[in-house]
Design a protein around this motif. Structure first.
Motif, PDB file in Angstrom:
ATOM      1  N   VAL A  10       4.918   6.427  -9.181  1.00  0.00           N
ATOM      2  CA  VAL A  10       5.131   7.867  -9.030  1.00  0.00           C
ATOM      3  C   VAL A  10       3.786   8.495  -8.680  1.00  0.00           C
ATOM      4  O   VAL A  10       2.793   8.283  -9.385  1.00  0.00           O
ATOM      5  N   ARG A  11       3.753   9.261  -7.600  1.00  0.00           N
ATOM      6  CA  ARG A  11       2.513   9.904  -7.145  1.00  0.00           C
ATOM      7  C   ARG A  11       2.462  11.334  -7.697  1.00  0.00           C
ATOM      8  O   ARG A  11       3.353  12.152  -7.433  1.00  0.00           O
ATOM      9  N   PRO A  12       1.395  11.697  -8.430  1.00  0.00           N
ATOM     10  CA  PRO A  12       1.342  12.989  -9.137  1.00  0.00           C
ATOM     11  C   PRO A  12       0.613  14.087  -8.360  1.00  0.00           C
ATOM     12  O   PRO A  12      -0.353  14.670  -8.846  1.00  0.00           O
ATOM     13  N   LEU A  38       8.175   9.270  -5.451  1.00  0.00           N
ATOM     14  CA  LEU A  38       8.455   7.941  -5.980  1.00  0.00           C
ATOM     15  C   LEU A  38       8.446   6.988  -4.792  1.00  0.00           C
ATOM     16  O   LEU A  38       9.263   7.119  -3.886  1.00  0.00           O
ATOM     17  N   TRP A  39       7.504   6.046  -4.766  1.00  0.00           N
ATOM     18  CA  TRP A  39       7.316   5.157  -3.613  1.00  0.00           C
ATOM     19  C   TRP A  39       8.053   3.843  -3.817  1.00  0.00           C
ATOM     20  O   TRP A  39       7.875   3.172  -4.838  1.00  0.00           O
ATOM     21  N   MET A  40       8.836   3.457  -2.804  1.00  0.00           N
ATOM     22  CA  MET A  40       9.555   2.184  -2.822  1.00  0.00           C
ATOM     23  C   MET A  40       9.203   1.408  -1.555  1.00  0.00           C
ATOM     24  O   MET A  40       9.565   1.812  -0.454  1.00  0.00           O
ATOM     25  N   GLY A  41       8.472   0.315  -1.723  1.00  0.00           N
ATOM     26  CA  GLY A  41       8.083  -0.460  -0.551  1.00  0.00           C
ATOM     27  C   GLY A  41       6.826  -1.255  -0.808  1.00  0.00           C
ATOM     28  O   GLY A  41       6.479  -1.565  -1.957  1.00  0.00           O
ATOM     29  N   ALA A  42       6.120  -1.570   0.279  1.00  0.00           N
ATOM     30  CA  ALA A  42       4.946  -2.436   0.197  1.00  0.00           C
ATOM     31  C   ALA A  42       3.731  -1.764   0.807  1.00  0.00           C
ATOM     32  O   ALA A  42       2.949  -2.401   1.509  1.00  0.00           O
ATOM     33  N   HIS A  43       3.595  -0.457   0.546  1.00  0.00           N
ATOM     34  CA  HIS A  43       2.391   0.230   1.018  1.00  0.00           C
ATOM     35  C   HIS A  43       1.205  -0.231   0.181  1.00  0.00           C
ATOM     36  O   HIS A  43       1.289  -0.267  -1.051  1.00  0.00           O
ATOM     37  N   PRO A  44       0.072  -0.591   0.823  1.00  0.00           N
ATOM     38  CA  PRO A  44      -1.077  -1.101   0.059  1.00  0.00           C
ATOM     39  C   PRO A  44      -1.587  -0.128  -0.997  1.00  0.00           C
ATOM     40  O   PRO A  44      -2.156  -0.545  -2.004  1.00  0.00           O
ATOM     41  N   GLY A  45      -1.356   1.184  -0.783  1.00  0.00           N
ATOM     42  CA  GLY A  45      -1.837   2.173  -1.746  1.00  0.00           C
ATOM     43  C   GLY A  45      -1.104   2.146  -3.066  1.00  0.00           C
ATOM     44  O   GLY A  45      -1.679   2.490  -4.107  1.00  0.00           O
ATOM     45  N   ASP A  46       0.141   1.751  -3.091  1.00  0.00           N
ATOM     46  CA  ASP A  46       0.957   1.709  -4.310  1.00  0.00           C
ATOM     47  C   ASP A  46       2.196   0.849  -4.075  1.00  0.00           C
ATOM     48  O   ASP A  46       3.321   1.354  -4.006  1.00  0.00           O
ATOM     49  N   PRO A  47       2.034  -0.460  -3.946  1.00  0.00           N
ATOM     50  CA  PRO A  47       3.199  -1.309  -3.674  1.00  0.00           C
ATOM     51  C   PRO A  47       4.143  -1.390  -4.866  1.00  0.00           C
ATOM     52  O   PRO A  47       3.703  -1.336  -6.030  1.00  0.00           O
ATOM     53  N   SER A  48       5.425  -1.516  -4.581  1.00  0.00           N
ATOM     54  CA  SER A  48       6.409  -1.743  -5.641  1.00  0.00           C
ATOM     55  C   SER A  48       6.186  -3.117  -6.265  1.00  0.00           C
ATOM     56  O   SER A  48       5.656  -4.036  -5.634  1.00  0.00           O
ATOM     57  N   ARG A  49       6.611  -3.235  -7.510  1.00  0.00           N
ATOM     58  CA  ARG A  49       6.574  -4.526  -8.199  1.00  0.00           C
ATOM     59  C   ARG A  49       8.002  -5.039  -8.342  1.00  0.00           C
ATOM     60  O   ARG A  49       8.912  -4.297  -8.730  1.00  0.00           O
TER      61      ARG A  49
END
Length: 406
Positions: A10-12, A38-49
């Protein structure tokens, strides 16, 4: 079936909501801080687990690096160099985002190379291009969603500006009236966003006062004027407030979507939606922000094509499946409506992310145990998975992200 749950970041950001994402995830409301995306994916900044059925937790980036063909499919892996080409988000705005546009693939590649050659660090606050990729976007409303997007027909903008009748703004109005076409819009827009602060400090109060009068008199452009007043209060002295006078003011109802191609000037104002975009960080800002604004580069990217912004309602491509068509090879978004007792088959030759926006859904495939997806949760389906069938005992809604069709 190797479908696996995702844990997502989650990006605040300050413009976010303290209720929308927290409530969707079943957490305490209000949240301690604004939650914007709320990020869903494989962005290097905040990849999903990815949470395995054995309880293991691994970054989706790691899985893609280890087995790009199995996770993405050979065609997708080859086309995008082993990268997941899209990022899926829940976006929740309580305050306006910055007025911005995104580059085309060619513009991004050139801009990235130019800044690299100039030695501008990728993490510099004055860097425009974080990567060499385009960033087209599509936003689909979950709630009533308010936005500015694309340049309005010049004749309508002239009518709005004349209705306001701010004394010192008259020469700018007549500049557009004398050339009501994309070139005239470019000339007026360039003039407004390059005004010296001393001129803005005189002009903006007149425009805002004229908007107050227009709203009190229930004028034709009530919504546009209310928006300018809200922006003027949030961003005093910002040239982006004047630029907003030239843009389409849109209200999307739940299920309606808007595609934002390269060069489209836009700002999300308020509401919650599902956003899908190419996996890029490239943003050229115009205003309504304290962040870096590079006017010459912005002008190189902006598209001054004018007219109404089309709203997409989805095309029913299979029973229960509505697809939002765009020309983007990076992504495709579909809305899945699951009614009690019905089944919706979700098949695709590449990877899929499924997000449950309402209700709960059982996901099953041949020979596999069902996985129940609750509201606010998402799953990763690698390309090697067989087709998945969604069913529910309640009325439920999923959103599906896949690579686009080429």
């Amino acid at each position: 079936m190797t479908v696996e749950l995702l844990h997502n970041a989650v990006r605040p950001y300050a413009w976010g909501s303290r209720t929308a994402i927290a409530e969707m995830l079943g957490r305490e409301v209000p949240a301690p801080h604004p939650e914007a995306e709320l990020w869903m994916g494989a962005h290097p900044g905040d990849p999903s687990r990815v949470v395995g059925r054995d309880g293991s937790v691994r970054s989706l980036l790691e899985l893609l690096a280890e087995d790009p063909d199995g996770q993405l499919g050979a065609r997708c892996a080859d086309r995008w160099g082993g990268r997941l080409p899209f990022l899926l988000k829940v976006l929740a705005a309580d305050e306006p985002l910055s007025l911005q546009a995104h580059p085309s693939a060619e513009q991004a590649a050139l801009g990235f190379a130019t800044e690299d050659a100039a030695g501008v660090p990728v993490d510099s606050p004055v860097r425009n291009y974080k990567d060499p990729s385009a960033k087209p976007e599509l936003i689909c409303a979950l709630t009533e969603f308010h936005a500015l997007s694309g340049f309005r027909e010049p004749e309508r903008s002239v009518a709005l500006l004349r209705a306001l009748d701010a004394p010192d703004f008259a020469p700018y109005t007549e500049l557009l009236a004398a050339q009501p076409d994309p070139d005239g819009l470019r000339a007026l827009f360039t003039t407004l966003i390059t005004l010296p602060q001393t001129a803005l400090d005189v002009l903006l109060p007149q425009v805002l006062d004229a908007c107050v009068v227009h709203v009190k008199e229930h004028g034709e452009f009530d919504l546009e004027c209310r928006t300018v007043l809200e922006l003027g209060e949030a961003y005093p002295g910002d040239a982006g407030v004047l630029a907003a006078l030239l843009l389409n003011r849109l209200v999307l109802q739940p299920g309606e979507a808007m595609f934002l191609p390269a060069g489209n000037l836009h700002a999300y104002l308020h509401g919650t939606g599902i956003e899908i975009l190419a996996n890029s960080d490239n943003v050229l800002r115009c205003g309504l922000t304290p962040k870096h604004v590079d006017v010459p580069e912005l002008m190189r990217v902006l598209d001054f094509t004018c007219g109404d912004m089309p709203l997409l309602r989805g095309e029913e491509t299979a029973p229960g499946l509505w697809t939002y068509r765009t020309p983007c090879p990076e992504f495709e978004l579909s809305r899945v409506e699951v009614t009690p007792g019905a089944e919706v088959r979700l098949d695709h030759g590449g990877p899929q992310i499924l997000f449950c926006a309402r209700g709960r859904v059982a996901l099953t495939s041949a020979g596999g145990a069902p996985l129940v997806l609750e509201r606010g949760r998402s799953v990763w389906l690698p390309a090697v998975d067989p087709a998945v069938v969604a069913s529910s005992d309640v009325s439920a809604q999923l959103f599906r992200a896949t690579p686009g069709v080429e």
